[in-house]
Structure formats: structure tokens, C-alpha cells
Design a protein around this motif. Structure first.
Motif, PDB file in Angstrom:
ATOM      1  N   ARG A   1       0.809  -1.218   0.000  1.00 15.51           N
ATOM      2  CA  ARG A   1       0.000   0.000   0.000  1.00 15.51           C
ATOM      3  C   ARG A   1       0.840   1.265   0.000  1.00 15.51           C
ATOM      4  O   ARG A   1       0.314   2.369  -0.189  1.00 15.51           O
ATOM      5  CB  ARG A   1      -0.898   0.036   1.245  1.00 15.51           C
ATOM      6  N   LEU A   2       2.133   1.124   0.234  1.00 11.20           N
ATOM      7  CA  LEU A   2       2.996   2.288   0.390  1.00 11.20           C
ATOM      8  C   LEU A   2       3.860   2.520  -0.839  1.00 11.20           C
ATOM      9  O   LEU A   2       4.330   1.572  -1.460  1.00 11.20           O
ATOM     10  CB  LEU A   2       3.902   2.101   1.606  1.00 11.20           C
ATOM     11  N   ALA A   3       4.085   3.778  -1.154  1.00  7.51           N
ATOM     12  CA  ALA A   3       5.052   4.124  -2.202  1.00  7.51           C
ATOM     13  C   ALA A   3       6.454   3.814  -1.673  1.00  7.51           C
ATOM     14  O   ALA A   3       6.666   3.783  -0.453  1.00  7.51           O
ATOM     15  CB  ALA A   3       4.930   5.605  -2.556  1.00  7.51           C
TER      16      ALA A   3
ATOM     17  N   ALA B   1       7.712   3.605   2.299  1.00  8.26           N
ATOM     18  CA  ALA B   1       8.153   2.332   2.885  1.00  8.26           C
ATOM     19  C   ALA B   1       9.573   2.463   3.415  1.00  8.26           C
ATOM     20  O   ALA B   1       9.881   2.006   4.524  1.00  8.26           O
ATOM     21  CB  ALA B   1       8.061   1.220   1.848  1.00  8.26           C
ATOM     22  N   ARG B   2      10.433   3.109   2.655  1.00 10.11           N
ATOM     23  CA  ARG B   2      11.827   3.302   3.082  1.00 10.11           C
ATOM     24  C   ARG B   2      11.880   4.122   4.366  1.00 10.11           C
ATOM     25  O   ARG B   2      12.614   3.808   5.304  1.00 10.11           O
ATOM     26  CB  ARG B   2      12.632   3.963   1.973  1.00 10.11           C
ATOM     27  N   ARG B   3      11.067   5.171   4.438  1.00  6.38           N
ATOM     28  CA  ARG B   3      11.045   6.019   5.636  1.00  6.38           C
ATOM     29  C   ARG B   3      10.588   5.226   6.849  1.00  6.38           C
ATOM     30  O   ARG B   3      11.182   5.329   7.923  1.00  6.38           O
ATOM     31  CB  ARG B   3      10.136   7.226   5.432  1.00  6.38           C
ATOM     32  N   LEU B   4       9.546   4.419   6.699  1.00  6.82           N
ATOM     33  CA  LEU B   4       9.083   3.615   7.831  1.00  6.82           C
ATOM     34  C   LEU B   4      10.179   2.669   8.317  1.00  6.82           C
ATOM     35  O   LEU B   4      10.396   2.519   9.519  1.00  6.82           O
ATOM     36  CB  LEU B   4       7.840   2.803   7.458  1.00  6.82           C
ATOM     37  N   ARG B   5      10.857   2.035   7.377  1.00  5.57           N
ATOM     38  CA  ARG B   5      11.947   1.127   7.756  1.00  5.57           C
ATOM     39  C   ARG B   5      13.071   1.885   8.466  1.00  5.57           C
ATOM     40  O   ARG B   5      13.622   1.413   9.455  1.00  5.57           O
ATOM     41  CB  ARG B   5      12.479   0.406   6.529  1.00  5.57           C
TER      42      ARG B   5
ATOM     43  N   LEU C   1      12.802   4.543  10.200  1.00 10.28           N
ATOM     44  CA  LEU C   1      12.332   4.941  11.528  1.00 10.28           C
ATOM     45  C   LEU C   1      12.228   3.765  12.491  1.00 10.28           C
ATOM     46  O   LEU C   1      12.013   3.955  13.688  1.00 10.28           O
ATOM     47  CB  LEU C   1      10.971   5.643  11.415  1.00 10.28           C
ATOM     48  N   GLY C   2      12.345   2.552  11.984  1.00 12.04           N
ATOM     49  CA  GLY C   2      12.309   1.379  12.840  1.00 12.04           C
ATOM     50  C   GLY C   2      10.976   0.665  12.903  1.00 12.04           C
ATOM     51  O   GLY C   2      10.787  -0.214  13.743  1.00 12.04           O
ATOM     52  N   PHE C   3      10.027   1.036  12.034  1.00  7.55           N
ATOM     53  CA  PHE C   3       8.747   0.350  12.021  1.00  7.55           C
ATOM     54  C   PHE C   3       8.936  -1.048  11.446  1.00  7.55           C
ATOM     55  O   PHE C   3       9.374  -1.206  10.311  1.00  7.55           O
ATOM     56  CB  PHE C   3       7.710   1.110  11.175  1.00  7.55           C
ATOM     57  N   ASP C   4       8.618  -2.056  12.240  1.00  8.77           N
ATOM     58  CA  ASP C   4       8.707  -3.445  11.818  1.00  8.77           C
ATOM     59  C   ASP C   4       7.886  -4.280  12.785  1.00  8.77           C
ATOM     60  O   ASP C   4       7.530  -3.809  13.873  1.00  8.77           O
ATOM     61  CB  ASP C   4      10.164  -3.910  11.791  1.00  8.77           C
ATOM     62  N   GLU C   5       7.602  -5.507  12.418  1.00  7.97           N
ATOM     63  CA  GLU C   5       6.843  -6.393  13.297  1.00  7.97           C
ATOM     64  C   GLU C   5       7.501  -6.516  14.655  1.00  7.97           C
ATOM     65  O   GLU C   5       8.723  -6.629  14.750  1.00  7.97           O
ATOM     66  CB  GLU C   5       6.738  -7.794  12.676  1.00  7.97           C
ATOM     67  N   GLY C   6       6.658  -6.481  15.700  1.00 13.04           N
ATOM     68  CA  GLY C   6       7.146  -6.668  17.053  1.00 13.04           C
ATOM     69  C   GLY C   6       7.565  -5.409  17.782  1.00 13.04           C
ATOM     70  O   GLY C   6       7.831  -5.440  18.977  1.00 13.04           O
ATOM     71  N   VAL C   7       7.589  -4.272  17.091  1.00 16.85           N
ATOM     72  CA  VAL C   7       8.015  -3.009  17.700  1.00 16.85           C
ATOM     73  C   VAL C   7       6.842  -2.381  18.456  1.00 16.85           C
ATOM     74  O   VAL C   7       5.708  -2.395  17.987  1.00 16.85           O
ATOM     75  CB  VAL C   7       8.544  -2.047  16.610  1.00 16.85           C
ATOM     76  N   SER C   8       7.114  -1.812  19.625  1.00 16.74           N
ATOM     77  CA  SER C   8       6.078  -1.134  20.409  1.00 16.74           C
ATOM     78  C   SER C   8       5.762   0.223  19.794  1.00 16.74           C
ATOM     79  O   SER C   8       6.662   0.935  19.341  1.00 16.74           O
ATOM     80  CB  SER C   8       6.554  -0.924  21.842  1.00 16.74           C
ATOM     81  N   VAL C   9       4.481   0.571  19.804  1.00 15.03           N
ATOM     82  CA  VAL C   9       4.034   1.836  19.231  1.00 15.03           C
ATOM     83  C   VAL C   9       2.866   2.356  20.063  1.00 15.03           C
ATOM     84  O   VAL C   9       2.132   1.589  20.683  1.00 15.03           O
ATOM     85  CB  VAL C   9       3.640   1.663  17.736  1.00 15.03           C
TER      86      VAL C   9
ATOM     87  N   ILE D   1       7.485   5.587  18.820  1.00 14.71           N
ATOM     88  CA  ILE D   1       8.073   4.290  18.498  1.00 14.71           C
ATOM     89  C   ILE D   1       9.436   4.288  19.186  1.00 14.71           C
ATOM     90  O   ILE D   1      10.272   5.143  18.891  1.00 14.71           O
ATOM     91  CB  ILE D   1       8.171   4.016  16.984  1.00 14.71           C
ATOM     92  N   GLY D   2       9.596   3.423  20.141  1.00 11.90           N
ATOM     93  CA  GLY D   2      10.796   3.470  20.964  1.00 11.90           C
ATOM     94  C   GLY D   2      10.803   4.772  21.741  1.00 11.90           C
ATOM     95  O   GLY D   2       9.829   5.131  22.379  1.00 11.90           O
ATOM     96  N   ARG D   3      11.898   5.527  21.638  1.00 11.64           N
ATOM     97  CA  ARG D   3      11.981   6.827  22.315  1.00 11.64           C
ATOM     98  C   ARG D   3      11.720   7.984  21.375  1.00 11.64           C
ATOM     99  O   ARG D   3      11.827   9.140  21.764  1.00 11.64           O
ATOM    100  CB  ARG D   3      13.358   6.978  22.953  1.00 11.64           C
ATOM    101  N   MET D   4      11.378   7.687  20.119  1.00 10.40           N
ATOM    102  CA  MET D   4      11.136   8.742  19.128  1.00 10.40           C
ATOM    103  C   MET D   4       9.658   9.065  19.016  1.00 10.40           C
ATOM    104  O   MET D   4       8.812   8.201  19.186  1.00 10.40           O
ATOM    105  CB  MET D   4      11.588   8.272  17.732  1.00 10.40           C
ATOM    106  N   THR D   5       9.382  10.308  18.695  1.00 12.05           N
ATOM    107  CA  THR D   5       8.035  10.724  18.327  1.00 12.05           C
ATOM    108  C   THR D   5       8.083  11.079  16.857  1.00 12.05           C
ATOM    109  O   THR D   5       8.913  11.883  16.431  1.00 12.05           O
ATOM    110  CB  THR D   5       7.586  11.945  19.153  1.00 12.05           C
TER     111      THR D   5
END
Length: 90
Positions: free
Chosen positions: A29-31, A35-39, A41-49, A66-70
Motif C-alpha cells: 500500500r505504500l510508495a 516504505a523506506r522512511r518507515l523502515r 524509523l524502525g517500524f517493523d513487526e514486534g516493535v512497540s508503538v 516508536i521506541g523513544r522517538m516521536t
């Protein structure tokens, strides 16, 4: 992750201040840049959000931790992120 036992929804629908875990991302669904930006930033399965804030306009961005980032995500991007609530959460 076994989605049949865990309540799941997309990041747009996650209530504010409700901790959740990324259950999956619909990369199709992502351009490519999104998708590159999400990766990056650390977005992946199992990550707390956690959703911290939603823009008052219905189509505005969503701020999440996500983690310590906003980070701020466009709603179209947030809709591709599927999250699982902790056991017992509704």
C-alpha cells in the motif's frame, strides 16, 4: 504473530495512549519512499508503538511514539500499519 488470538487494528484506529505492538505492515500500500522512511524509523513487526496525538482535521497527521522517538505519519501511511493490542486490552 498469531493474529487469531490477538485483537488487531490499524494505527489510525488505535486509541490515544494505548500501547500496542506492530503486527504487520502492508508494504504494497505504500510508495517506495514511504516504505523506506518507515523502515528507517524502525517500524517493523514486534516493535512497540503508541498514538500520542491526532490532528484536529480528519485528514491530518498522526503523532506516535516508536521506541523513544516521536514521529508524525500521514494517515494513508498509518493505515498500512497494523497493530496488536496487549492481551486483555479492548
Amino acid at each position: 504473530m498469531d493474529m487469531s488470538r490477538t485483537p488487531s487494528l490499524d494505527l489510525i484506529s488505535l486509541p490515544r495512549r494505548q500501547p500496542a505492538t506492530v503486527a504487520g505492515i502492508d508494504w504494497a500500500r505504500l510508495a517506495a519512499p514511504e516504505a523506506r522512511r518507515l523502515r528507517e524509523l524502525g517500524f517493523d513487526e514486534g516493535v512497540s508503538v503508541e498514538v500520542l496525538h491526532r490532528a484536529s482535521l480528519g485528514s491530518g497527521p498522526i503523532a506516535c511514539r516508536i521506541g523513544r522517538m516521536t514521529v508524525a505519519l500521514r494517515r494513508a501511511v498509518a493505515g498500512a500499519v497494523h497493530v496488536a493490542l496487549p492481551a486483555g486490552a479492548e
